[in-house]
Design an enzyme around this catalytic site. Structure first.
Site, PDB file in Angstrom:
ATOM      1  N   ASP A 290      77.524 -31.965 -61.983  1.00 29.95           N
ATOM      2  CA  ASP A 290      76.879 -32.679 -63.038  1.00 29.95           C
ATOM      3  C   ASP A 290      77.168 -32.308 -64.616  1.00 29.95           C
ATOM      4  O   ASP A 290      77.252 -30.522 -65.431  1.00 29.95           O
ATOM      5  CB  ASP A 290      75.280 -32.387 -63.021  1.00 29.95           C
ATOM      6  CG  ASP A 290      75.351 -32.145 -61.773  1.00 29.95           C
ATOM      7  OD1 ASP A 290      75.971 -32.111 -60.676  1.00 29.95           O
ATOM      8  OD2 ASP A 290      74.464 -32.747 -61.479  1.00 29.95           O
TER       9      ASP A 290
ATOM     10  N   HIS B  12      68.447 -38.444 -60.720  1.00 28.67           N
ATOM     11  CA  HIS B  12      68.525 -38.570 -61.981  1.00 28.67           C
ATOM     12  C   HIS B  12      68.625 -39.824 -62.627  1.00 28.67           C
ATOM     13  O   HIS B  12      68.294 -40.728 -63.755  1.00 28.67           O
ATOM     14  CB  HIS B  12      68.552 -37.654 -63.140  1.00 28.67           C
ATOM     15  CG  HIS B  12      67.073 -36.496 -62.895  1.00 28.67           C
ATOM     16  ND1 HIS B  12      65.859 -36.392 -63.250  1.00 28.67           N
ATOM     17  CD2 HIS B  12      67.673 -35.662 -62.722  1.00 28.67           C
ATOM     18  CE1 HIS B  12      65.031 -35.022 -63.264  1.00 28.67           C
ATOM     19  NE2 HIS B  12      66.406 -34.509 -62.615  1.00 28.67           N
TER      20      HIS B  12
END
Length: 267
Positions: free
Chosen positions: A8, A69
């Protein structure tokens, strides 16, 4: 063939480190294909934008995966339908914009399948990841539909990630976890030949609380004055794995953890 998978990317510091160094790392490590999880790449630390995606592609990223997200920056809902190199978790409730799986042809005519999945435990509600994975494996076969298969499993708990790794063992080239932002020291080849690491870690500032500003995060835990989480902005570390792939059988010859720059050190 070598594949670099990066965990990420968090905020401005993670984006800057990636864009300033990836091209050189591709050359020095002799990388053939790059996959990056970009779901925290926006300046707010959640979601990503069209501009960020294009910046990543321009600096050498071949595919961007995401997670819980993915929709936090609303513009991405329209962009993901047009950009086949951007994926969202396949087990999000469908119909949903974009795809959770795609096959990419390299310049050497090697077909690489990339599958984006999301865990069910302590995560946003989504379809049962094991049912979706079982259905996927009935419909797609290694060395029939693609030469290599990379699975990004975006999940919260290590046991669920371990289970998915074994579930895909012998049927994928690499299963790697994302989401928890801390690299795990368990890179290995499973019995069936699949490379595995529980979590790739993040590309962000490790002088933080999983990429978020330390002082603000501590205040939230201590129930003191605080604001919504926002990313730390110090020098970032790039974290992930490099997999040496066996084109003949679609499995892995070797996997090694990848750590570059910032607060984490290899020595």
């Amino acid at each position: 063939m070598k594949i670099l998978f990066l965990g990420d990317v968090v905020g401005i510091s993670g984006c800057s480190k990636l864009m300033n160094n990836l091209m050189n790392e591709i050359k020095s490590k002799k990388i053939d294909f790059v996959i990056v999880n970009g779901e925290n790449a926006a300046s707010q630390g959640v979601g990503l934008t069209k501009e960020i995606c294009n910046d990543f592609f321009n600096c050498g990223v071949d595919v961007i995966t995401t997670g819980n997200h993915v929709w936090d920056q609303k513009e991405i809902m329209e962009f993901i339908d047009k950009e086949h190199k951007l994926l969202r978790p396949k087990n999000l409730f469908e119909p949903a914009p974009g795809k959770g799986f795609n096959i990419y042809n390299t310049k050497n005519n090697i077909k690489i399948g990339v599958l984006n999945l999301m865990g069910n435990v302590f995560m946003k509600k989504s379809d049962d990841v094991f049912e979706v994975s079982e259905k996927f494996m009935k419909q797609h076969k290694l060395k029939e539909d693609y030469d290599l298969l990379i699975v990004d499993f975006h999940g919260e708990i290590t046991s669920e990630k371990n289970a998915i790794g074994h579930f895909f063992d012998g049927k994928a080239t690499l299963v790697v976890g994302t989401h928890t932002h801390i690299p795990t020291n368990d890179a290995r080849i499973l019995e069936g030949g699949t490379a595995y690491q529980t979590d790739a870690g993040m590309c962000g500032d490790y002088n933080s609380v999983i990429g978020m500003n330390t002082e603000n995060s501590l205040n939230r835990f201590l129930k003191k004055n605080s604001t919504k989480h926002f990313p730390a902005i110090g020098d970032a570390t790039l974290c992930g794995v490099i997999v040496d792939c066996n084109i003949e059988n679609g499995l892995a010859n070797n996997i090694e953890s990848y750590i570059f720059g910032g607060q984490l050190k290899n020595t």
